[in-house]
Design a protein around this motif. Structure first.
Motif: not given
Length: 513
Positions: A31-45
């Motif tokens: 979904a448009a606009g969700g990429g930044h949030r996705f990676w901010v949450r995933l990369l620390p995990v």
């Protein structure tokens, strides 16, 4: 006749989530606009999982002889050695150069810079797989691919998964090559494939799925008929080939084409032969395959289940990638555990694709994968230090018997003893394997002077005459490459050296005055 309702643009089904020109199948975009949030949450995990699964990596000085070889090689390169001439190995140059750069910057006393770099390589591989899965199947699939890779990346013997060796640094290149091809960036895909091949030769196997993807993409985009598709196919493959070949040619030209080709391709005929050792080879292949399947059962079983039923469509490129990686593992018939790491990226993506079609299998698969990762983590934390203790004992004896400026020859298969002792090798051949073809516990099959690297004995004799080592360490300990089996080496010991002690079963010889 009933009237036909007027259809406006607003009533048409949305096409925003579909990419029509996918090289393999219809792909969902996040979904448009969700990429930044996705990676901010995933990369620390992903970073936390990488640290957890590879925590044992930082708790041991050296995990296997490859690390010791690379560390010694890096020190020689930093002090004027010439790769493939006065410093030799059967591997491409990227990892020796990386060892040289990091140890030169942070010091030669510890491999922690390389272990940190290996951790970053795992994170990069996981992130690239997550991005590929997210583009194809959505955010949850992306999370599963990234986390799944890191959990299974420790799923072999600790010496194979915790060391900073060739396969670990090759995997980000292969994942990047596939990621670029999935987006039709053919030149970048070729460059990444070249990076993989220049890290380890078998990394070039990723070219097979890339070539298929280029052909498939061109066929699917024939907007101007078959002729247009043919032109697009030629253009895609040309860019892919140029991206792959130009770096290889440049590196070969810089290092010397003849030497580069000899040490990375043509000079290993005896080494890659399994003649006379098929039972040993088969046992190692079955053993490491079994260990890997225990680790990856949560992914491999769903894939096998659907493959038998032919219910896993749209992933032909992943099957080709897995098959090419399997051929790379088989090449040379060595079947060391770390070779099997090359199977993980395509297997993880196939596992995620399979679990999308088997919702009830997801929790058991996740539970098994996490439980297996915990088991391999415990193995890594508790594995005995037998080989390392031996190498440290021998290195201490070398340090006691020599001064820092003196040259030493270790006749064995543990080049880390040079690095641990901080002594200069007397020969470009850092293991006896180059001179006898001994490799990996294959017994006495094809071991002896006549199976050595072509020209190695002539160069070795010159080295012994020009710079005789102050100390020779016979670390063969009854192996088939010991002095009584290798007459030229025995003559050297008998004529110029005398035994002066032992350490951990290794015999030390000092030069006669």
């Amino acid at each position: 006749m009933p009237s036909v309702p007027h259809i406006t643009a607003a009533k048409l089904p949305s096409q925003r989530g579909v990419v029509r020109r996918s090289p393999v199948s219809v792909i969902r975009r996040p979904a448009a606009g969700g990429g930044h949030r996705f990676w901010v949450r995933l990369l620390p995990v992903l970073a936390a999982l990488a640290v957890l699964t590879h925590l044992p990596s930082f708790l041991r000085t050296v995990w296997n002889p490859d690390e010791g070889f690379l560390a010694t090689q890096a020190r020689l390169l930093a002090h004027g050695g010439v790769l493939y001439e006065t410093v030799v190995d059967r591997k491409p140059p990227i990892l020796p150069w990386l060892y040289e750069a990091l140890l030169g910057a942070f010091g030669y006393g510890s491999l922690w810079p390389l272990r940190t770099a290996a951790l970053l390589a795992h994170i990069a591989t996981a992130a690239l797989l997550a991005s590929t899965a997210r583009r194809r199947w959505g955010g949850r699939a992306g999370v599963a691919a990234g986390a799944g890779y890191l959990l299974v990346s420790a799923g072999l013997a600790p010496a194979d998964t915790q060391a900073a060796t060739f396969e670990v640094f090759m995997l980000p290149w292969t994942a990047a090559a596939f990621w670029c091809a999935d987006r039709r960036r053919w030149m970048c895909a070729g460059l990444a494939a070249a990076g993989a091949a220049l890290t380890k030769q078998t990394g070039g196997a990723v070219l097979l799925p890339l070539a298929w993807m280029a052909w498939r993409a061109a066929r699917g985009s024939g907007e101007h008929g078959e002729r247009g598709a043919r032109r697009e196919r030629i253009r895609a493959r040309t860019r892919l080939a140029l991206g792959f070949l130009v770096p290889l040619i440049a590196v070969a030209a810089a290092l010397g084409p003849g030497r580069f080709l000899f040490w990375t391709v043509t000079g290993s005929g005896s080494y890659i032969s399994a003649s006379g050792a098929w039972l040993v080879v088969a046992g190692r292949a079955l053993g490491n395959t079994g260990i890997l399947l225990v680790s990856c059962a949560g992914l491999a079983v769903p894939v096998a289940w659907l493959a038998v039923r032919r219910s896993l469509p749209g992933v032909v490129d992943l099957w080709i990638w897995l098959a090419a990686s399997a051929m790379a593992v088989i090449t040379g018939f060595q079947f060391y555990g770390h070779y099997f790491l090359q199977l993980l990226p395509p297997l993880v993506l196939l596992g995620v694709a399979a679990l999308r079609r088997l919702p009830r299998w997801r929790r058991p698969a996740a539970a098994w994968t996490a439980l297996a990762a915990c088991g391999f983590l415990a193995w890594g934390l508790s594995v005995p230090r037998t080989d390392l203790d031996h190498s440290e004992e021998v290195a201490a004896a070398i340090g006691h018997r020599t001064t820092p400026g003196e040259r030493v020859l270790v006749w064995g298969m543990h080049p880390e003893e040079y690095w641990l002792a901080d002594r200069i090798p007397a020969s470009r051949y850092l293991t006896a394997g180059f001179l006898t073809n001994f490799s990996g516990g294959r017994g006495d099959a094809r071991v002896g002077e006549r199976f050595a690297v072509p020209g190695a004995w002539q160069a070795f004799r010159r080295e012994m005459a020009q710079h005789p080592p102050a100390l020779i360490v016979d670390d063969s300990r009854g192996a088939p490459y010991g002095p009584r089996h290798v007459q030229d080496f025995k003559k050297l010991l008998d004529s110029q050296y005398r035994p002066v002690g032992s350490a951990g079963g290794a015999v030390l010889y000092a030069r006669r005055r």
